[in-house]
Motif scaffolding. Structure first.
Motif, PDB file in Angstrom:
ATOM      1  N   LEU A 143       1.263  -1.199  -0.090  1.00  0.00           N
ATOM      2  CA  LEU A 143      -0.204   0.036  -0.137  1.00  0.00           C
ATOM      3  C   LEU A 143       1.211   1.324  -0.161  1.00  0.00           C
ATOM      4  O   LEU A 143       1.872   0.967   0.466  1.00  0.00           O
ATOM      5  CB  LEU A 143      -1.190   0.013   1.352  1.00  0.00           C
ATOM      6  N   ASN A 144       0.025   2.217  -0.683  1.00  0.00           N
ATOM      7  CA  ASN A 144       1.141   3.587  -0.268  1.00  0.00           C
ATOM      8  C   ASN A 144       1.160   4.630   0.710  1.00  0.00           C
ATOM      9  O   ASN A 144       0.104   4.676   0.324  1.00  0.00           O
ATOM     10  CB  ASN A 144       1.282   4.268  -2.172  1.00  0.00           C
ATOM     11  N   LEU A 145       1.530   4.739   1.536  1.00  0.00           N
ATOM     12  CA  LEU A 145       1.407   4.856   2.886  1.00  0.00           C
ATOM     13  C   LEU A 145       0.976   6.873   2.456  1.00  0.00           C
ATOM     14  O   LEU A 145      -0.253   6.624   3.683  1.00  0.00           O
ATOM     15  CB  LEU A 145       2.998   5.347   2.941  1.00  0.00           C
ATOM     16  N   LYS A 146       1.045   6.953   1.838  1.00  0.00           N
ATOM     17  CA  LYS A 146       0.022   8.456   1.956  1.00  0.00           C
ATOM     18  C   LYS A 146      -1.511   7.994   1.742  1.00  0.00           C
ATOM     19  O   LYS A 146      -1.797   9.035   1.939  1.00  0.00           O
ATOM     20  CB  LYS A 146       0.659   9.481   0.702  1.00  0.00           C
ATOM     21  N   GLU A 164      -8.996   5.511   1.502  1.00  0.00           N
ATOM     22  CA  GLU A 164      -9.898   6.477   0.853  1.00  0.00           C
ATOM     23  C   GLU A 164     -11.429   5.808   1.060  1.00  0.00           C
ATOM     24  O   GLU A 164     -12.531   5.994   1.340  1.00  0.00           O
ATOM     25  CB  GLU A 164     -10.018   7.347  -0.077  1.00  0.00           C
ATOM     26  N   SER A 165     -11.983   4.537   0.366  1.00  0.00           N
ATOM     27  CA  SER A 165     -12.671   4.496   0.005  1.00  0.00           C
ATOM     28  C   SER A 165     -12.948   2.751  -0.201  1.00  0.00           C
ATOM     29  O   SER A 165     -13.627   2.001  -0.438  1.00  0.00           O
ATOM     30  CB  SER A 165     -13.437   4.490  -1.618  1.00  0.00           C
ATOM     31  N   GLU A 166     -11.707   1.650   0.541  1.00  0.00           N
ATOM     32  CA  GLU A 166     -10.976   0.456   1.257  1.00  0.00           C
ATOM     33  C   GLU A 166     -10.671   0.223   2.391  1.00  0.00           C
ATOM     34  O   GLU A 166     -10.255   0.862   2.717  1.00  0.00           O
ATOM     35  CB  GLU A 166     -10.277  -0.020  -0.441  1.00  0.00           C
ATOM     36  N   LYS A 167     -11.010  -0.856   2.742  1.00  0.00           N
ATOM     37  CA  LYS A 167     -10.437  -2.145   4.177  1.00  0.00           C
ATOM     38  C   LYS A 167      -9.766  -3.160   3.342  1.00  0.00           C
ATOM     39  O   LYS A 167      -9.856  -3.609   3.060  1.00  0.00           O
ATOM     40  CB  LYS A 167     -11.050  -1.671   4.731  1.00  0.00           C
ATOM     41  N   THR A 211     -11.257  12.714   6.281  1.00  0.00           N
ATOM     42  CA  THR A 211     -11.782  13.749   5.149  1.00  0.00           C
ATOM     43  C   THR A 211     -12.852  12.721   4.546  1.00  0.00           C
ATOM     44  O   THR A 211     -13.795  12.947   4.021  1.00  0.00           O
ATOM     45  CB  THR A 211     -11.029  14.190   4.256  1.00  0.00           C
ATOM     46  N   ASN A 212     -12.718  11.166   4.595  1.00  0.00           N
ATOM     47  CA  ASN A 212     -13.862  10.306   4.408  1.00  0.00           C
ATOM     48  C   ASN A 212     -15.145   9.704   5.294  1.00  0.00           C
ATOM     49  O   ASN A 212     -15.644   8.753   4.841  1.00  0.00           O
ATOM     50  CB  ASN A 212     -12.983   9.068   3.889  1.00  0.00           C
TER      51      ASN A 212
END
Length: 241
Positions: A143-146, A164-167, A211-212
């Protein structure tokens, strides 16, 4: 492509900035897409994201400082360069976190300096993109850390990772996570959570919101420490742009 907005109620000033940006683009072989707005209201109505905004402080209608305050609610990352006829107004602009300021009338070399700092900043931060490897339920997870918003420990050495939209589900402890991420952007406001401060939207009593829309509790005994960490992060964030 670097996206730039110019917000000024003086069309001659817009053209002067466009000309300077075009000259810099040609001499440095860097592409810019420039959008112009003649009022703060029109800038705020725009749905595009900008890498840099040249913002006139003294405009008819909504002035530049008020425009900046409202724009920060839309995009906390925006790099704003205030443009003014009066150098003393530049000092007031620091309350709204500028990337730089330009006093009219200006030479093209002044705009070249701003664009040079911008391209340097964007290049350095692009290089900071970090991909980490975590122990996923079905094998290694990259995963991209940011892009990570929250780590939540759910017990039995299981952690939920929220983007943002996944887990995603991974194995380990939060101390394992901290040893991997090695980033000052992450803080633990509660024993069961690690949060990326880049994605915090607001804090309400003992709950913070990303923010999400993810809600994260802040432990009472960690509230002061969290406030200190978040204040430090914001100060560093502002100083970088």
């Amino acid at each position: 492509m670097i996206n730039i907005a110019i917000c000024d109620d003086d069309n001659d000033m817009i053209q002067a900035l466009k000309s300077a940006i075009s000259s810099y683009s040609k001499t440095h072989a860097i592409e810019f897409e420039v959008h112009s707005f003649q009022s703060g209201e029109k800038l705020l109505d725009c749905k595009l994201d900008f890498d840099l905004i040249f913002l006139d402080i003294e405009m008819g209608g909504m002035d530049g400082l008020k425009t900046a305050q409202l724009y920060r609610q839309i995009d906390r990352r925006a790099r704003i360069v205030y443009v003014t006829n009066h150098s003393e107004l530049a000092l007031q602009s620091y309350a709204v976190h500028p990337f730089d300021f330009v006093v009219k009338p200006f030479e093209s070399s002044r705009i070249f300096s701003v664009l040079g700092e911008l391209t340097k900043y964007l290049s350095e931060n692009s290089a900071k993109d970090t991909v980490i490897q975590l122990k996923g339920e079905d094998g290694p997870l990259l995963l991209n850390l940011k892009n990570i918003y929250v780590f939540e420990y759910t017990g039995n050495r299981r952690i939920t990772v929220y983007t943002e939209s996944e887990k995603y589900q991974i194995k380990g402890s939060l101390s394992d996570v901290f040893s991997i991420i090695n980033s000052e952007s992450f803080v633990s406001p509660h024993k069961s959570f690690i949060v990326n401060m880049e994605h915090i939207d607001k804090l309400n009593n003992f709950t913070l919101y990303t923010t999400n829309g993810i809600e994260v509790p802040v432990a009472q005994k960690k509230l002061k420490e969290f406030h200190n960490e978040f204040s430090r992060f914001i100060k560093n964030y502002i100083r970088q742009g």
